[in-house]
Design a protein around this motif. Structure first.
Motif, PDB file in Angstrom:
ATOM      1  N   GLN A   1      44.581  32.429  33.414  1.00 54.29           N
ATOM      2  CA  GLN A   1      45.045  33.768  33.316  1.00 54.29           C
ATOM      3  C   GLN A   1      46.666  33.814  32.660  1.00 54.29           C
ATOM      4  N   TYR A   2      46.962  34.602  31.753  1.00 49.44           N
ATOM      5  CA  TYR A   2      48.584  34.483  31.349  1.00 49.44           C
ATOM      6  C   TYR A   2      48.864  35.703  31.357  1.00 49.44           C
ATOM      7  N   ALA A   3      49.869  35.757  32.253  1.00 46.96           N
ATOM      8  CA  ALA A   3      50.263  37.205  32.550  1.00 46.96           C
ATOM      9  C   ALA A   3      51.730  37.087  33.324  1.00 46.96           C
ATOM     10  N   LYS A   4      52.419  38.245  33.431  1.00 43.23           N
ATOM     11  CA  LYS A   4      53.715  38.211  34.378  1.00 43.23           C
ATOM     12  C   LYS A   4      53.241  37.901  35.484  1.00 43.23           C
ATOM     13  N   PRO A   5      54.357  37.148  36.507  1.00 41.56           N
ATOM     14  CA  PRO A   5      54.022  36.900  37.838  1.00 41.56           C
ATOM     15  C   PRO A   5      53.470  37.992  38.651  1.00 41.56           C
ATOM     16  N   ALA A   6      54.003  39.319  38.629  1.00 38.77           N
ATOM     17  CA  ALA A   6      53.497  40.421  39.609  1.00 38.77           C
ATOM     18  C   ALA A   6      52.027  40.771  38.956  1.00 38.77           C
ATOM     19  N   GLU A   7      51.525  40.565  38.092  1.00 39.04           N
ATOM     20  CA  GLU A   7      50.132  40.808  37.522  1.00 39.04           C
ATOM     21  C   GLU A   7      49.378  39.752  37.900  1.00 39.04           C
ATOM     22  N   ILE A   8      49.750  38.489  38.173  1.00 39.69           N
ATOM     23  CA  ILE A   8      48.946  37.494  38.610  1.00 39.69           C
ATOM     24  C   ILE A   8      48.866  37.455  40.021  1.00 39.69           C
ATOM     25  N   LEU A   9      49.985  37.913  40.833  1.00 44.00           N
ATOM     26  CA  LEU A   9      49.770  38.109  42.298  1.00 44.00           C
ATOM     27  C   LEU A   9      49.129  39.173  42.627  1.00 44.00           C
ATOM     28  N   ALA A  10      49.193  40.349  42.121  1.00 44.17           N
ATOM     29  CA  ALA A  10      48.234  41.539  42.218  1.00 44.17           C
ATOM     30  C   ALA A  10      47.124  41.599  41.904  1.00 44.17           C
ATOM     31  N   ARG A  11      46.644  41.027  40.616  1.00 49.80           N
ATOM     32  CA  ARG A  11      45.176  40.876  40.060  1.00 49.80           C
ATOM     33  C   ARG A  11      44.761  39.362  39.460  1.00 49.80           C
ATOM     34  N   PRO A  12      44.675  38.665  40.467  1.00 52.51           N
ATOM     35  CA  PRO A  12      44.149  37.277  40.101  1.00 52.51           C
ATOM     36  C   PRO A  12      42.941  37.492  39.307  1.00 52.51           C
ATOM     37  N   ALA A  13      42.926  36.686  38.035  1.00 52.27           N
ATOM     38  CA  ALA A  13      41.634  36.910  37.215  1.00 52.27           C
ATOM     39  C   ALA A  13      40.227  36.211  37.784  1.00 52.27           C
ATOM     40  N   ASN A  14      40.499  35.222  39.011  1.00 55.39           N
ATOM     41  CA  ASN A  14      39.313  34.781  39.448  1.00 55.39           C
ATOM     42  C   ASN A  14      39.611  34.121  40.850  1.00 55.39           C
ATOM     43  N   GLY A  15      38.522  33.213  41.244  1.00 59.24           N
ATOM     44  CA  GLY A  15      38.980  32.729  42.419  1.00 59.24           C
ATOM     45  C   GLY A  15      39.796  31.616  42.528  1.00 59.24           C
ATOM     46  N   PHE A  16      39.747  30.994  41.561  1.00 62.53           N
ATOM     47  CA  PHE A  16      40.677  29.671  41.426  1.00 62.53           C
ATOM     48  C   PHE A  16      42.372  30.336  41.411  1.00 62.53           C
ATOM     49  N   VAL A  17      42.252  31.252  40.531  1.00 61.52           N
ATOM     50  CA  VAL A  17      43.708  31.627  40.471  1.00 61.52           C
ATOM     51  C   VAL A  17      44.159  32.451  41.837  1.00 61.52           C
ATOM     52  N   GLU A  18      43.248  33.270  42.709  1.00 62.11           N
ATOM     53  CA  GLU A  18      43.311  33.794  43.629  1.00 62.11           C
ATOM     54  C   GLU A  18      43.811  32.534  44.872  1.00 62.11           C
ATOM     55  N   THR A  19      42.973  31.427  44.932  1.00 56.78           N
ATOM     56  CA  THR A  19      43.230  30.132  45.750  1.00 56.78           C
ATOM     57  C   THR A  19      44.701  29.995  45.464  1.00 56.78           C
ATOM     58  N   LEU A  20      44.912  29.749  44.054  1.00 57.86           N
ATOM     59  CA  LEU A  20      46.377  29.151  43.808  1.00 57.86           C
ATOM     60  C   LEU A  20      47.647  29.999  44.487  1.00 57.86           C
TER      61      LEU A  20
END
Length: 194
Positions: A99-118
């Motif tokens: 995932q490549y995005a602004k911090p708010a986007e990554i926090l609000a909508r993680p692309a997958n389980g790995f990103v969500e866990t991170l």
């Protein structure tokens, strides 16, 4: 070196072993920036610093980056640091960008389980609040007690509210004039992704 509050007369003649870890870090960044690069790659630059020096070094780097406009690519495993320092974040696993995005986007909508866990499910609301300023969460009305500055983070406001046990804090502008108030209820709503 002056930008990093290190007097060149005092620190210029010193050898690296004569400097503290934080001073060594700041001198290293100052040397890299002296060449006025368009891009600066920093791999875990704050990892070995104690929390107080680390926070100061991060703030100094942000101020210098803003002043010179240098693009900084910061490699870190610390999600708190990535959210605080980054305009955009690239989350990678096994050499692939997930995932490549602004911090708010990554926090609000993680692309997958790995990103969500991170990003950490229990920390996500607080990290989202750290991105917003109190002035953006101001509500009409007043509140008792010492006012919080409008440029403080919403996370800091929530922490103060929870610590003091108050339902609302007055908010003041840079000129010291009242802007309104910020409430626990309002901040909790903002901590949830839209």
């Amino acid at each position: 070196m002056t930008l990093y509050q290190l007097d060149p007369q005092a620190y210029g003649p010193r050898y690296p072993h004569e400097l503290s870890g934080g001073q060594q870090q700041r001198v290293g960044v100052a040397r890299a920036l002296a060449a006025e690069p368009n891009v600066l790659l920093m791999d875990e630059p704050f990892g070995a610093l104690d929390p107080i020096i680390r926070t100061k070094a991060q703030e100094d780097l942000l101020a210098i980056q803003k002043r010179f406009g240098t693009t900084v690519i910061l490699v870190t495993h610390d999600m708190e640091e990535a959210v605080h320092m980054g305009d955009k974040i690239a989350v990678m696993d096994a050499g692939k960008v997930l995932q490549y995005a602004k911090p708010a986007e990554i926090l609000a909508r993680p692309a997958n389980g790995f990103v969500e866990t991170l990003v950490g499910s229990s920390e996500r609301p607080f990290r989202l609040l750290s991105l917003g300023r109190v002035r953006d969460a101001v509500e009409p009305g007043g509140a008792e007690g010492e006012a919080i500055p409008g440029d403080a983070s919403q996370r800091d406001a929530l922490a103060e509210l929870l610590w003091s046990g108050r339902p609302a804090l007055p908010v003041k502008g840079a000129d010291g004039k009242p802007l309104g108030r910020v409430t626990v209820e309002g901040l909790v709503k903002r901590a949830r992704p839209a």
